[in-house]
Design a protein around this motif. Structure first.
Motif, mmCIF file in Angstrom:
data_model
loop_
_atom_site.group_PDB
_atom_site.id
_atom_site.type_symbol
_atom_site.label_atom_id
_atom_site.label_comp_id
_atom_site.label_asym_id
_atom_site.label_seq_id
_atom_site.Cartn_x
_atom_site.Cartn_y
_atom_site.Cartn_z
ATOM 1 N N LEU A 26 -13.824 -0.055 -7.994
ATOM 2 C CA LEU A 26 -13.584 1.111 -7.137
ATOM 3 C C LEU A 26 -14.258 2.358 -7.698
ATOM 4 C CD1 LEU A 26 -9.824 0.588 -6.223
ATOM 5 C CD2 LEU A 26 -11.828 0.190 -4.776
ATOM 6 N N GLY A 27 -14.706 2.261 -8.924
ATOM 7 C CA GLY A 27 -15.351 3.427 -9.520
ATOM 8 C C GLY A 27 -14.445 4.628 -9.597
ATOM 9 N N MET A 28 -13.207 4.401 -9.967
ATOM 10 C CA MET A 28 -12.326 5.564 -10.104
ATOM 11 C C MET A 28 -11.859 5.694 -11.554
ATOM 12 S SD MET A 28 -8.780 4.471 -8.100
ATOM 13 C CE MET A 28 -9.544 4.433 -6.495
ATOM 14 N N SER A 29 -11.212 6.828 -11.821
ATOM 15 C CA SER A 29 -10.855 7.110 -13.199
ATOM 16 C C SER A 29 -9.649 6.283 -13.650
ATOM 17 C CB SER A 29 -10.512 8.578 -13.342
ATOM 18 O OG SER A 29 -9.322 8.861 -12.639
ATOM 19 N N LYS A 30 -9.520 6.182 -14.980
ATOM 20 C CA LYS A 30 -8.347 5.502 -15.529
ATOM 21 C C LYS A 30 -7.070 6.113 -14.993
ATOM 22 C CE LYS A 30 -9.201 3.705 -20.177
ATOM 23 N NZ LYS A 30 -8.197 3.560 -21.244
ATOM 24 N N GLY A 31 -7.025 7.421 -15.023
ATOM 25 C CA GLY A 31 -5.820 8.101 -14.573
ATOM 26 C C GLY A 31 -5.416 7.679 -13.177
ATOM 27 N N SER A 32 -6.360 7.658 -12.270
ATOM 28 C CA SER A 32 -6.038 7.295 -10.897
ATOM 29 C C SER A 32 -5.565 5.855 -10.806
ATOM 30 C CB SER A 32 -7.255 7.481 -9.998
ATOM 31 O OG SER A 32 -7.463 8.842 -9.754
ATOM 32 N N VAL A 33 -6.230 4.975 -11.513
ATOM 33 C CA VAL A 33 -5.813 3.581 -11.458
ATOM 34 C C VAL A 33 -4.401 3.451 -11.996
ATOM 35 C CG1 VAL A 33 -6.256 1.250 -12.315
ATOM 36 C CG2 VAL A 33 -8.170 2.719 -11.652
ATOM 37 N N SER A 34 -4.148 4.094 -13.106
ATOM 38 C CA SER A 34 -2.813 4.006 -13.699
ATOM 39 C C SER A 34 -1.746 4.532 -12.742
ATOM 40 C CB SER A 34 -2.785 4.804 -15.000
ATOM 41 O OG SER A 34 -1.493 4.837 -15.546
ATOM 42 N N GLN A 35 -1.992 5.699 -12.176
ATOM 43 C CA GLN A 35 -1.017 6.283 -11.268
ATOM 44 C C GLN A 35 -0.880 5.459 -9.992
ATOM 45 O OE1 GLN A 35 -1.615 10.957 -12.588
ATOM 46 N NE2 GLN A 35 -2.016 10.328 -10.473
ATOM 47 N N GLY A 36 -1.996 4.970 -9.506
ATOM 48 C CA GLY A 36 -1.971 4.167 -8.300
ATOM 49 C C GLY A 36 -1.159 2.897 -8.505
ATOM 50 N N LEU A 37 -1.403 2.219 -9.622
ATOM 51 C CA LEU A 37 -0.650 0.994 -9.894
ATOM 52 C C LEU A 37 0.834 1.311 -10.063
ATOM 53 C CD1 LEU A 37 -3.045 -0.917 -12.333
ATOM 54 C CD2 LEU A 37 -2.519 -1.472 -9.950
ATOM 55 N N LYS A 38 1.109 2.432 -10.685
ATOM 56 C CA LYS A 38 2.515 2.820 -10.840
ATOM 57 C C LYS A 38 3.175 2.981 -9.474
ATOM 58 C CE LYS A 38 5.488 6.381 -12.943
ATOM 59 N NZ LYS A 38 6.596 5.697 -12.296
ATOM 60 N N PHE A 39 2.494 3.693 -8.607
ATOM 61 C CA PHE A 39 3.032 3.903 -7.266
ATOM 62 C C PHE A 39 3.297 2.562 -6.574
ATOM 63 C CE2 PHE A 39 2.800 4.275 -2.748
ATOM 64 C CZ PHE A 39 3.381 5.494 -2.426
ATOM 65 N N LEU A 40 2.305 1.700 -6.608
ATOM 66 C CA LEU A 40 2.419 0.419 -5.916
ATOM 67 C C LEU A 40 3.521 -0.438 -6.543
ATOM 68 C CD1 LEU A 40 -1.392 -0.261 -5.403
ATOM 69 C CD2 LEU A 40 0.283 0.249 -3.622
ATOM 70 N N ARG A 41 3.637 -0.375 -7.852
ATOM 71 C CA ARG A 41 4.706 -1.085 -8.538
ATOM 72 C C ARG A 41 6.056 -0.535 -8.086
ATOM 73 N NH1 ARG A 41 4.200 0.853 -13.701
ATOM 74 N NH2 ARG A 41 1.935 0.734 -13.836
ATOM 75 N N ASP A 42 6.201 0.781 -8.166
ATOM 76 C CA ASP A 42 7.474 1.410 -7.822
ATOM 77 C C ASP A 42 7.921 1.064 -6.417
ATOM 78 O OD1 ASP A 42 7.426 2.525 -10.280
ATOM 79 O OD2 ASP A 42 7.005 4.575 -9.622
ATOM 80 N N HIS A 43 6.968 0.886 -5.531
ATOM 81 C CA HIS A 43 7.326 0.572 -4.161
ATOM 82 C C HIS A 43 7.264 -0.918 -3.889
ATOM 83 C CE1 HIS A 43 7.720 4.722 -2.936
ATOM 84 N NE2 HIS A 43 6.674 4.964 -3.687
ATOM 85 N N GLU A 44 7.198 -1.671 -4.949
ATOM 86 C CA GLU A 44 7.235 -3.140 -4.826
ATOM 87 C C GLU A 44 6.164 -3.664 -3.900
ATOM 88 O OE1 GLU A 44 11.417 -4.466 -4.504
ATOM 89 O OE2 GLU A 44 11.760 -2.310 -4.250
ATOM 90 N N MET A 45 4.993 -3.106 -4.007
ATOM 91 C CA MET A 45 3.907 -3.560 -3.159
ATOM 92 C C MET A 45 2.958 -4.484 -3.910
ATOM 93 S SD MET A 45 3.202 -0.083 -1.036
ATOM 94 C CE MET A 45 2.279 -0.953 0.239
ATOM 95 N N ILE A 46 3.074 -4.497 -5.216
ATOM 96 C CA ILE A 46 2.241 -5.421 -6.004
ATOM 97 C C ILE A 46 3.097 -6.078 -7.078
ATOM 98 C CG2 ILE A 46 0.094 -4.148 -5.666
ATOM 99 C CD1 ILE A 46 0.519 -2.893 -8.404
ATOM 100 N N LEU A 47 2.574 -7.200 -7.578
ATOM 101 C CA LEU A 47 3.244 -7.963 -8.618
ATOM 102 C C LEU A 47 2.297 -8.167 -9.771
ATOM 103 C CD1 LEU A 47 4.811 -10.821 -6.505
ATOM 104 C CD2 LEU A 47 6.028 -8.956 -7.668
ATOM 105 N N SER A 48 2.842 -8.170 -10.982
ATOM 106 C CA SER A 48 1.996 -8.485 -12.119
ATOM 107 C C SER A 48 2.116 -9.962 -12.444
ATOM 108 C CB SER A 48 2.401 -7.630 -13.315
ATOM 109 O OG SER A 48 2.689 -8.432 -14.419
#
Lengths: 173, 173
Positions: free
Chosen positions: A68-90
């Motif tokens: 996606l060519g985005m920054s670490k910060g964005s990826v980290s925050q994005g994954l956090k959001f998706l995790r918090d809303h139970e939209m992704i699984l590890s």
DNA sequence: CTGATGTTTCAATAATTTTTGAACCTACGC
DNA sequence: GCGTAGGTTCAAAAATTATTGAAACATCAG
């Protein structure tokens, strides 16, 4: 000034260099970005989700960032959001250090969780507030029309709160 | 530099000077602002609606501007938005020059119109796009899992489009 | 017509939201 | 323990969105 070119990167850490997105991936991302926009979810989050959604297997942090060519910060925050809303699984393989991510099986459930988290707190917070407003206008002797309006609003809010657990069931039920 | 004080305004045009909002009005506005925020509706629009909602009679442009302390531009745009989404009605008395506004009878209907205008265009625009994406991943021989996901997304989108006219009936039906 | 009132438009500004990236944790394999 | 891969935090920068206000426009009474 000039960063080391992709290809001539030092020996030590062969910067993986990820493929740019393909046209169908971009098109799907656009779709998710659009839909997410309606709910006020930021673009970067929608892009991450879209990428995981069209990918065959789970992806790790670096792949997401790279493709996606985005920054670490964005990826980290994005994954956090998706995790918090139970939209992704590890999906962490045993012995592996890094986590790998994939969408939860049900997009429907994900959307419900998302809506829930936005609407419910607002409804809950509103309850006492609306009751105060109604009491105030009654005390101030407002027009019946206004009192009627506010009563209706109150009833709606209460009903919505009662129904919410049914329509937007919490994760553990 | 110094604008003429409220009280000493010239004879010609007795600047009306409107009351500041009362606490119950502020509280209701907060509620509407919050709810509007979920749908991405700007604060100023929500404030206008809230004011009309607690007011006994219809209000004209200047009253709205005065009591909310916002610019002409914002009031104009806000009223346009509310008009376009059929959330307010104008009640122009015969022989009167200015229009006066009040909320439409049904807040429910208003919300439906609002949702409609946000969601439907997105769904419509998505249709061909999603079909292209599905075709692409099939052609590229993606994992069955991915194809299944995208098929489901397509079916959803189609169903949503079919159902939309029922759940979110257009104004003229 | 004409002039004043009432409203809209829109470029400039302000406010808000999102993204970035470098410093900082944290836990694991050694 | 120690070093480091893997990830988070958060202040600053960039991007986006909302608001303002002055100029343009429209319409009605006279």
């Amino acid at each position: 000034m000039k960063p080391p070119s992709e290809k001539s990167a030092g020996r030590r850490k062969s910067r993986p260099s990820f493929e740019p997105l393909q046209s169908h991936e971009i098109e799907l991302a656009d779709f998710f970005v659009r839909m997410a926009g309606i709910l006020g979810v930021p673009r970067s989050v929608a892009e991450i989700y879209a990428l995981l959604y069209v990918s065959s297997g789970p992806l790790d942090f670096d792949h997401i960032q790279g493709r996606l060519g985005m920054s670490k910060g964005s990826v980290s925050q994005g994954l956090k959001f998706l995790r918090d809303h139970e939209m992704i699984l590890s999906v962490k393989e045993k012995g592996a250090r890094r986590e790998r991510w994939q969408p939860t099986p049900s997009l429907a459930a994900s959307l419900v969780a998302l809506l829930r988290s936005q609407v419910l707190p607002a409804l809950e917070q509103a309850q006492p507030s609306l009751q105060r407003v109604l009491a105030d206008v009654q005390k101030l002797g407002a027009q019946p029309e206004v009192i009627e309006r506010l009563s209706r609003l109150n009833r709606w809010n209460s009903r919505a709160l009662e129904l919410a657990p049914l329509l937007l069931p919490p994760p553990g039920a």
